[in-house]
Design a protein around this motif. Structure first.
Motif, PDB file in Angstrom:
ATOM      1  N   UNK A   1       0.886  -1.212   0.001  1.00  9.54           N
ATOM      2  CA  UNK A   1       0.043   0.093   0.078  1.00  9.54           C
ATOM      3  C   UNK A   1       0.938   1.384  -0.149  1.00  9.54           C
ATOM      4  N   UNK A   2       0.465   2.284  -0.830  1.00 12.23           N
ATOM      5  CA  UNK A   2       1.303   3.489  -1.048  1.00 12.23           C
ATOM      6  C   UNK A   2       1.122   4.294   0.309  1.00 12.23           C
ATOM      7  N   UNK A   3       2.110   4.456   1.109  1.00  9.27           N
ATOM      8  CA  UNK A   3       1.865   5.401   2.277  1.00  9.27           C
ATOM      9  C   UNK A   3       1.344   6.697   1.722  1.00  9.27           C
ATOM     10  N   UNK A   4       1.839   7.170   0.655  1.00 10.75           N
ATOM     11  CA  UNK A   4       1.708   8.655   0.450  1.00 10.75           C
ATOM     12  C   UNK A   4       0.196   8.747  -0.187  1.00 10.75           C
ATOM     13  N   UNK A   5      -0.407   7.582  -0.541  1.00  9.28           N
ATOM     14  CA  UNK A   5      -1.825   7.752  -1.108  1.00  9.28           C
ATOM     15  C   UNK A   5      -2.796   7.293  -0.131  1.00  9.28           C
ATOM     16  N   UNK A   6      -2.453   6.543   0.859  1.00 10.75           N
ATOM     17  CA  UNK A   6      -3.541   6.013   1.640  1.00 10.75           C
ATOM     18  C   UNK A   6      -3.826   6.771   2.827  1.00 10.75           C
ATOM     19  N   UNK A   7      -5.059   7.235   2.995  1.00  7.11           N
ATOM     20  CA  UNK A   7      -5.332   8.159   4.108  1.00  7.11           C
ATOM     21  C   UNK A   7      -5.186   7.204   5.426  1.00  7.11           C
ATOM     22  N   UNK A   8      -4.938   7.804   6.616  1.00  9.77           N
ATOM     23  CA  UNK A   8      -4.560   6.695   7.859  1.00  9.77           C
ATOM     24  C   UNK A   8      -5.916   6.931   8.506  1.00  9.77           C
ATOM     25  N   UNK A   9      -6.238   5.690   9.066  1.00 12.06           N
ATOM     26  CA  UNK A   9      -7.430   5.667   9.930  1.00 12.06           C
ATOM     27  C   UNK A   9      -7.133   5.430  11.276  1.00 12.06           C
ATOM     28  N   UNK A  10      -7.893   6.036  12.303  1.00 10.34           N
ATOM     29  CA  UNK A  10      -7.437   5.638  13.680  1.00 10.34           C
ATOM     30  C   UNK A  10      -7.452   4.212  14.009  1.00 10.34           C
TER      31      UNK A  10
END
Lengths: 464, 95
Positions: free
Chosen positions: B76-85
């Motif tokens: 998963x591209x870290x720069x593209x994936x929105x972080x979820x709590x």
């Protein structure tokens, strides 16, 4: 499977795509607008997410009012087109996955539009140099993206280097995000910059919005006492786990480093951009013809060489947001079966002349290969060095790009040659005395990385 | 940068916590995984086959240098994936 059939399907919601969708809607077309990101704006109008709306977003932007007028359109976000299925008698069918980036449970959708507008933009080309794969070396676009959508500065003491006017807004964003910018280095010398930018000043007046934008960046450099150096480049980055310094050298007009001019500069980040590569995966899949710069060929109405397929913005050649907006309007109207006015066409051609200046003043020159050592990484994914490429060409005697990629692994990694493809082609072209099949790097059967498991699961759902 | 000095004046947002290789890392709602990691001072999180450290390079989803595993799903591209709590991020699982 349900196939959606809009009159006009627009791929990409940056300046060109937003303008195209808006223009097509205003003449009554049923339009679907897709973007892989979570929000409209593309790279140019990237901004803080909806969870964290900013009161003064325009501080980092130009043309923000134009964006606010366009952004309210209905659109499908988080929509990754992964395949363009070509037909002989109509525009291609596009297969789309909708959901979180690189997820596994995304919803599959299919569009068979009457007309297709490709507004997929461009990404940066960064030439390799020793140490360019160290953490702390970023593309200039990464610095811009992190500043605009995260409010993160890539470093405390940052050097911006490469070629082209894009270096200037990156420096401005960095200082507005709390970084110290120790300099902006342009590879081209003043004689070339002067020839490119000062000829026929009346043309610049026609694009005075662009001229005013540039003047604003120059004021920022002066206010923050950021030196701008022409004929200068970062030729190496140093550090153990991250960048701690870079070597800077003066360049001759062909971009070859001038011996005896190098010096080290202490930095914790460097942002490098040498130009842009049009994002042509879908256009190539659709069968659209490309020009010598790898951009999609279009006529004065934005028509590509494939009937029913139009293109607008950076994918048709690098020219900035004003040109992208003008091209978007013209292509959107044509795709909807309407015709652009003379004024709309004039706006497009005036901005195209600006794009020609960009290439004349800032285009890449061949002397950059003087930055490489044999152990310099060229393909970041597969970690193929400049020496590996030279040895591969010598050992096989092949002049085929495809076979040399297979034997060296260059450009075959997870980014599919998007970062190194043109560089690998240029280096192999020299080593082989001329490739027999140049340009193959742009041919990718799938437009995006997809998981086979995700596609299989989607198939099963449809058959249940 | 610090919000009260930011000329853009970002609005209030909720804090989130993601688990990175077992350790909690605090971020802000709306950040990408890369944004949370970089906001916490991390510049590199992946290691190449040749042992070279990698983090964000292109920042717009093209280069794939910043790959992580999110909740067990690799690549998963870290720069593209929105972080979820509560997201669990692993930087060690490689494809």
């Amino acid at each position: 499977m349900t196939v959606e059939t809009p009159d006009v399907l627009v791929v990409g919601a940056g300046p060109a795509g937003l303008a195209a969708a808006d223009a097509a809607r205003k003449v009554g077309a049923r339009v679907a607008l897709l973007d892989a990101a979570e929000d409209a704006g593309g790279q140019y109008w990237r901004h803080l997410p909806a969870q964290r709306p900013a009161a003064h977003e325009r501080v980092l932007h130009h043309g923000w009012d134009r964006f606010t007028a366009l952004r309210g359109q209905e659109m499908l976000t988080n929509a990754q087109v992964w395949l363009a299925e070509r037909h002989d008698d109509r525009p291609p069918t596009l297969h789309v996955l909708v959901g979180p980036a690189d997820g596994r449970d995304r919803v599959r959708r299919t569009f068979a539009p009457k007309a297709l507008v490709l507004a997929t933009g461009a990404y940066e080309r960064t030439l390799p140099f020793p140490g360019w794969d160290l953490p702390g070396v970023f593309t200039a676009g990464a610095a811009q993206a992190l500043a605009k959508s995260e409010r993160i500065a890539v470093g405390r003491r940052v050097l911006v280097a490469g070629a082209g006017p894009f270096l200037l807004p990156v420096a401005s964003s960095l200082v507005r995000t709390g970084a110290e910018v120790v300099g902006v280095l342009e590879a081209n010398g003043w004689p070339r910059l002067g020839r490119g930018w000062s000829r026929r000043p009346a043309e610049l007046l026609a694009t005075r919005h662009k001229a005013g934008e540039l003047a604003g960046y120059v004021r920022d450099l002066a206010r923050h006492r950021i030196p701008y150096r022409a004929a200068t480049a970062v030729v190496a980055a140093h550090g153990a786990e991250r960048v701690s310094s870079v070597t800077v050298a003066r360049l001759d007009p062909q971009w070859a480093p001038i011996p005896g001019t190098s010096r080290d500069v202490s930095v914790d980040a460097v942002c490098v951009s040498h130009g842009f590569v049009p994002r042509v995966e879908l256009a190539v899949s659709a069968g659209c013809g490309l020009d010598a710069y790898g951009a999609v060929v279009t006529d004065h109405d934005g028509r590509t060489t494939v009937p029913g397929v139009y293109a607008a913005g950076e994918v048709t050649g690098i020219g900035g947001a004003d040109l992208a907006l003008a091209e978007g309007v013209v292509a959107g109207l044509a795709a909807a079966g309407a015709t652009a006015s003379d004024a709309q066409r004039r706006s497009r051609s005036e901005n195209q002349r600006f794009a020609a200046r960009l290439e004349a003043a800032h285009g890449i020159r061949p002397g950059w290969v003087g930055w490489l050592g044999d152990d310099t990484t060229v393909c970041r994914c597969e970690e193929v060095t400049a020496g590996d490429l030279r040895a591969g060409a010598a050992a096989t005697g092949s002049r085929g790009l495809r076979s040399l990629k297979l034997s060296t692994r260059a450009g075959l990694g997870v980014c599919q040659g998007r970062v190194c493809g043109r560089t690998v082609e240029e280096l192999l072209h020299r080593h082989t005395g001329g490739l027999l099949d140049p340009g193959r790097t742009e041919q990718r059967p799938l437009a995006a990385f997809v998981r086979l498991g995700e596609l299989a699961a989607a198939e099963e759902q449809e058959h249940q | 940068m610090e919000t009260h000095r930011d000329p853009v004046r970002p609005g209030e947002t909720s804090p989130i916590t993601i688990i990175v290789d077992g350790a909690p890392v605090r971020g802000l709602d709306g950040q990408t995984v890369a944004g949370v990691l970089m906001g916490a001072g991390r510049l590199a999180w992946r290691t190449t086959r040749n042992g070279r450290p990698r983090g964000v390079f292109c920042g717009i989803g093209v280069c794939h240098d910043c790959l992580v595993a999110v909740n067990g799903l690799p690549d998963v591209r870290a720069c593209q994936r929105r972080a979820a709590d509560g997201d669990s991020i692993s930087t060690e699982e490689q494809a």
